[in-house]
Write a protein that holds these residues in place. Sequence first.
Motif, PDB file in Angstrom:
ATOM      1  N   ARG A  26       0.818  -1.206   0.000  1.00 50.38           N
ATOM      2  CA  ARG A  26       0.000   0.000   0.000  1.00 50.38           C
ATOM      3  C   ARG A  26       0.857   1.265   0.000  1.00 50.38           C
ATOM      4  NH1 ARG A  26      -5.197  -0.249   1.027  1.00 50.38           N
ATOM      5  NH2 ARG A  26      -5.185   1.749   2.122  1.00 50.38           N
ATOM      6  N   VAL A  27       2.038   1.158   0.615  1.00 48.11           N
ATOM      7  CA  VAL A  27       2.951   2.307   0.692  1.00 48.11           C
ATOM      8  C   VAL A  27       4.356   1.822   0.368  1.00 48.11           C
ATOM      9  CG1 VAL A  27       3.907   4.154   2.123  1.00 48.11           C
ATOM     10  CG2 VAL A  27       1.537   3.395   2.482  1.00 48.11           C
ATOM     11  N   LEU A  28       5.023   2.501  -0.567  1.00 46.95           N
ATOM     12  CA  LEU A  28       6.381   2.122  -0.955  1.00 46.95           C
ATOM     13  C   LEU A  28       7.276   3.348  -0.926  1.00 46.95           C
ATOM     14  CD1 LEU A  28       8.464   0.090  -2.052  1.00 46.95           C
ATOM     15  CD2 LEU A  28       7.626   0.619  -4.363  1.00 46.95           C
ATOM     16  N   HIS A  29       8.406   3.226  -0.220  1.00 45.35           N
ATOM     17  CA  HIS A  29       9.417   4.281  -0.178  1.00 45.35           C
ATOM     18  C   HIS A  29      10.584   3.889  -1.079  1.00 45.35           C
ATOM     19  CE1 HIS A  29       8.070   6.778   3.354  1.00 45.35           C
ATOM     20  NE2 HIS A  29       7.277   5.724   3.483  1.00 45.35           N
ATOM     21  N   THR A  70      -0.177  -3.406  -7.667  1.00 45.72           N
ATOM     22  CA  THR A  70      -1.535  -3.037  -8.064  1.00 45.72           C
ATOM     23  C   THR A  70      -2.415  -2.512  -6.937  1.00 45.72           C
ATOM     24  OG1 THR A  70      -2.108  -5.376  -7.827  1.00 45.72           O
ATOM     25  CG2 THR A  70      -1.567  -4.593 -10.051  1.00 45.72           C
ATOM     26  N   ALA A  71      -1.941  -2.598  -5.681  1.00 41.92           N
ATOM     27  CA  ALA A  71      -2.704  -2.050  -4.558  1.00 41.92           C
ATOM     28  C   ALA A  71      -2.036  -0.803  -3.977  1.00 41.92           C
ATOM     29  CB  ALA A  71      -2.869  -3.099  -3.461  1.00 41.92           C
ATOM     30  N   LEU A  72      -0.980  -0.326  -4.618  1.00 40.79           N
ATOM     31  CA  LEU A  72      -0.197   0.776  -4.073  1.00 40.79           C
ATOM     32  C   LEU A  72      -1.010   2.063  -4.028  1.00 40.79           C
ATOM     33  CD1 LEU A  72       2.743   1.267  -3.062  1.00 40.79           C
ATOM     34  CD2 LEU A  72       3.203   2.274  -5.314  1.00 40.79           C
ATOM     35  N   ARG A  73      -1.016   2.703  -2.836  1.00 40.05           N
ATOM     36  CA  ARG A  73      -1.743   3.948  -2.657  1.00 40.05           C
ATOM     37  C   ARG A  73      -0.817   5.157  -2.567  1.00 40.05           C
ATOM     38  NH1 ARG A  73      -6.442   4.557  -4.009  1.00 40.05           N
ATOM     39  NH2 ARG A  73      -7.000   5.929  -2.282  1.00 40.05           N
ATOM     40  N   ARG A  74       0.330   4.989  -1.890  1.00 38.94           N
ATOM     41  CA  ARG A  74       1.257   6.115  -1.718  1.00 38.94           C
ATOM     42  C   ARG A  74       2.661   5.705  -2.122  1.00 38.94           C
ATOM     43  NH1 ARG A  74       3.843   8.111   3.336  1.00 38.94           N
ATOM     44  NH2 ARG A  74       2.411   6.742   4.470  1.00 38.94           N
ATOM     45  N   LEU A  75       3.292   6.551  -2.922  1.00 37.75           N
ATOM     46  CA  LEU A  75       4.664   6.329  -3.372  1.00 37.75           C
ATOM     47  C   LEU A  75       5.511   7.487  -2.859  1.00 37.75           C
ATOM     48  CD1 LEU A  75       6.695   4.685  -5.074  1.00 37.75           C
ATOM     49  CD2 LEU A  75       6.063   6.134  -7.027  1.00 37.75           C
ATOM     50  N   ARG A  97       4.170   3.912 -16.196  1.00 40.87           N
ATOM     51  CA  ARG A  97       5.162   3.351 -15.277  1.00 40.87           C
ATOM     52  C   ARG A  97       4.671   3.343 -13.833  1.00 40.87           C
ATOM     53  NH1 ARG A  97      10.449   6.724 -17.442  1.00 40.87           N
ATOM     54  NH2 ARG A  97      10.470   5.915 -19.569  1.00 40.87           N
ATOM     55  N   LEU A  98       3.491   3.903 -13.596  1.00 44.87           N
ATOM     56  CA  LEU A  98       2.906   3.938 -12.260  1.00 44.87           C
ATOM     57  C   LEU A  98       1.684   3.031 -12.200  1.00 44.87           C
ATOM     58  CD1 LEU A  98       2.993   7.801 -11.721  1.00 44.87           C
ATOM     59  CD2 LEU A  98       4.568   6.129 -10.745  1.00 44.87           C
ATOM     60  N   PRO A  99       1.420   2.429 -11.044  1.00 50.47           N
ATOM     61  CA  PRO A  99       0.204   1.611 -10.921  1.00 50.47           C
ATOM     62  C   PRO A  99      -1.032   2.498 -10.921  1.00 50.47           C
ATOM     63  CG  PRO A  99       1.338   1.763  -8.814  1.00 50.47           C
ATOM     64  CD  PRO A  99       2.239   2.404  -9.822  1.00 50.47           C
ATOM     65  N   PRO A 100      -2.112   2.070 -11.543  1.00 49.88           N
ATOM     66  CA  PRO A 100      -3.324   2.897 -11.603  1.00 49.88           C
ATOM     67  C   PRO A 100      -3.957   3.148 -10.237  1.00 49.88           C
ATOM     68  CG  PRO A 100      -3.720   0.702 -12.510  1.00 49.88           C
ATOM     69  CD  PRO A 100      -2.252   0.811 -12.301  1.00 49.88           C
ATOM     70  N   SER A 101      -3.593   2.332  -9.244  1.00 47.87           N
ATOM     71  CA  SER A 101      -4.155   2.500  -7.898  1.00 47.87           C
ATOM     72  C   SER A 101      -3.531   3.668  -7.144  1.00 47.87           C
ATOM     73  CB  SER A 101      -3.927   1.214  -7.092  1.00 47.87           C
ATOM     74  OG  SER A 101      -2.528   0.930  -7.005  1.00 47.87           O
ATOM     75  N   LEU A 102      -2.415   4.226  -7.658  1.00 45.85           N
ATOM     76  CA  LEU A 102      -1.672   5.242  -6.924  1.00 45.85           C
ATOM     77  C   LEU A 102      -2.527   6.474  -6.665  1.00 45.85           C
ATOM     78  CD1 LEU A 102       1.122   5.994  -5.734  1.00 45.85           C
ATOM     79  CD2 LEU A 102       1.604   7.121  -7.912  1.00 45.85           C
ATOM     80  N   SER A 103      -2.567   6.902  -5.386  1.00 45.58           N
ATOM     81  CA  SER A 103      -3.373   8.045  -4.995  1.00 45.58           C
ATOM     82  C   SER A 103      -2.530   9.242  -4.578  1.00 45.58           C
ATOM     83  CB  SER A 103      -4.302   7.653  -3.836  1.00 45.58           C
ATOM     84  OG  SER A 103      -5.017   8.767  -3.353  1.00 45.58           O
ATOM     85  N   THR A 104      -1.381   8.994  -3.918  1.00 48.24           N
ATOM     86  CA  THR A 104      -0.583  10.076  -3.359  1.00 48.24           C
ATOM     87  C   THR A 104       0.892   9.917  -3.690  1.00 48.24           C
ATOM     88  OG1 THR A 104      -2.119  10.369  -1.502  1.00 48.24           O
ATOM     89  CG2 THR A 104       0.104  11.242  -1.214  1.00 48.24           C
ATOM     90  N   LEU A 105       1.509  11.023  -4.082  1.00 48.14           N
ATOM     91  CA  LEU A 105       2.960  11.092  -4.258  1.00 48.14           C
ATOM     92  C   LEU A 105       3.548  11.876  -3.086  1.00 48.14           C
ATOM     93  CD1 LEU A 105       3.863  11.923  -7.979  1.00 48.14           C
ATOM     94  CD2 LEU A 105       4.577   9.923  -6.660  1.00 48.14           C
ATOM     95  N   GLN A 106       4.534  11.277  -2.438  1.00 46.34           N
ATOM     96  CA  GLN A 106       5.272  11.947  -1.371  1.00 46.34           C
ATOM     97  C   GLN A 106       6.671  12.251  -1.888  1.00 46.34           C
ATOM     98  OE1 GLN A 106       5.144  10.118   2.546  1.00 46.34           O
ATOM     99  NE2 GLN A 106       7.281  10.660   2.912  1.00 46.34           N
ATOM    100  N   LEU A 112      -1.320  13.336 -14.578  1.00 47.19           N
ATOM    101  CA  LEU A 112      -1.680  12.215 -13.709  1.00 47.19           C
ATOM    102  C   LEU A 112      -3.105  12.462 -13.215  1.00 47.19           C
ATOM    103  CD1 LEU A 112       1.630  11.931 -11.611  1.00 47.19           C
ATOM    104  CD2 LEU A 112       0.956  10.566 -13.602  1.00 47.19           C
ATOM    105  N   PRO A 113      -4.095  12.128 -14.031  1.00 47.74           N
ATOM    106  CA  PRO A 113      -5.488  12.478 -13.694  1.00 47.74           C
ATOM    107  C   PRO A 113      -6.030  11.770 -12.466  1.00 47.74           C
ATOM    108  CG  PRO A 113      -5.400  11.068 -15.640  1.00 47.74           C
ATOM    109  CD  PRO A 113      -3.992  11.459 -15.339  1.00 47.74           C
ATOM    110  N   ASP A 114      -5.430  10.631 -12.078  1.00 49.80           N
ATOM    111  CA  ASP A 114      -5.945   9.887 -10.930  1.00 49.80           C
ATOM    112  C   ASP A 114      -5.242  10.232  -9.627  1.00 49.80           C
ATOM    113  OD1 ASP A 114      -7.804   8.454 -12.502  1.00 49.80           O
ATOM    114  OD2 ASP A 114      -6.225   7.054 -13.128  1.00 49.80           O
ATOM    115  N   LEU A 115      -4.238  11.113  -9.682  1.00 50.58           N
ATOM    116  CA  LEU A 115      -3.517  11.479  -8.472  1.00 50.58           C
ATOM    117  C   LEU A 115      -4.399  12.357  -7.594  1.00 50.58           C
ATOM    118  CD1 LEU A 115      -0.614  11.022  -7.314  1.00 50.58           C
ATOM    119  CD2 LEU A 115      -0.125  13.362  -8.024  1.00 50.58           C
ATOM    120  N   ARG A 116      -4.481  12.007  -6.308  1.00 54.49           N
ATOM    121  CA  ARG A 116      -5.333  12.748  -5.381  1.00 54.49           C
ATOM    122  C   ARG A 116      -4.549  13.541  -4.336  1.00 54.49           C
ATOM    123  NH1 ARG A 116      -8.040  12.106  -8.959  1.00 54.49           N
ATOM    124  NH2 ARG A 116      -9.930  10.875  -9.207  1.00 54.49           N
TER     125      ARG A 116
END
Length: 309
Positions: A56-59, A80-85, A100-109, A131-135
């Motif tokens: 869900r979160v990858l650093h 495929t379940a990644l929410r925050r990168l 190159r990003l999973p479609p599940s990605l919601s937040t970039l840190q 990135l239209p799906d980035l929240r």
Amino acid sequence: MTRPHGFLDSDRARYVDPSSEGLACTGSKSACRFLIDEGAAHAPWGEPPDALAELRVLHLLPPARTLKKPALPDYLPQATALRRLAMPAPLVAALDDPARLPPSLSTLQLDFDPALLERGPKPLRWPQASLPDLRGLYFVGPSQSTTRWIDLGLQPAQVPGLEFLSCELDPAGQVRSAVAEFASLRHVELADIANHSDIFDDLPKHIEALSLRTSKLKFSLAGLVRLTRIRGLRLNAIRTEIDCGMLASLPALEQLVVLNSKKLTKLDALLEAPELTHLSVLHCGRPFKKELEARFEAKGFEVLDIAFS
């Protein structure tokens, strides 16, 4: 007994999940040590972490020598379940292909540590891709370093669904002006607000959560009254008056957190706030006298944390 979460915490978790479940890091063990100690799975740089599809979160903590020619790991789309990168800011140069990003990605840190920026490409710019799906965009780094995100040239049209933003304000007000361009924001965290009282004119009227930290003596909260949809408000290290009568007039306010702020006035007005169910006041010079504290305890808040006010 589990303490009920207020709106601020539950809403923030949509973008910055605080749990260690599904947490992983990739890089040297020394660079990842603080994350490993928090329970993160670890993989050397270039190798995918175990249970990749469940992360869900990858650093990403790449060797500094690789930042000159930034590249994202090839395995990212499989998470495929990644929410925050979370990654060093120079890696934004590798966002030119959203595939190159999973479609599940919601937040970039993004980490704006000056030492990392020095190793990256110059000038560092956000690619033309959108990135239209980035929240969420969550900027971290030493004091005043996160203000450099405005130098990336990021345009609102590239992140049309952006709802969450966490950053610092700069003395000249350039960040404040940039924030005003992102009309889709609904949850905003701002640090080093200094005397920028006009920030309330720049924030979208529909925002629902706001955190403000570290003001100076000429800052004023009066402009908050125009943000009538605020449901959660956190005020930390505010050096000027906090008029609780004005806060109580916010019609949708459900949660109020005040920390390290010594000039609270009209506290009893909060007893009449129509929607307020969560109230926390900590390290604020003990503004609740015994009789007033008893009145608040009798009110029946879902969460009342004023014992160490």
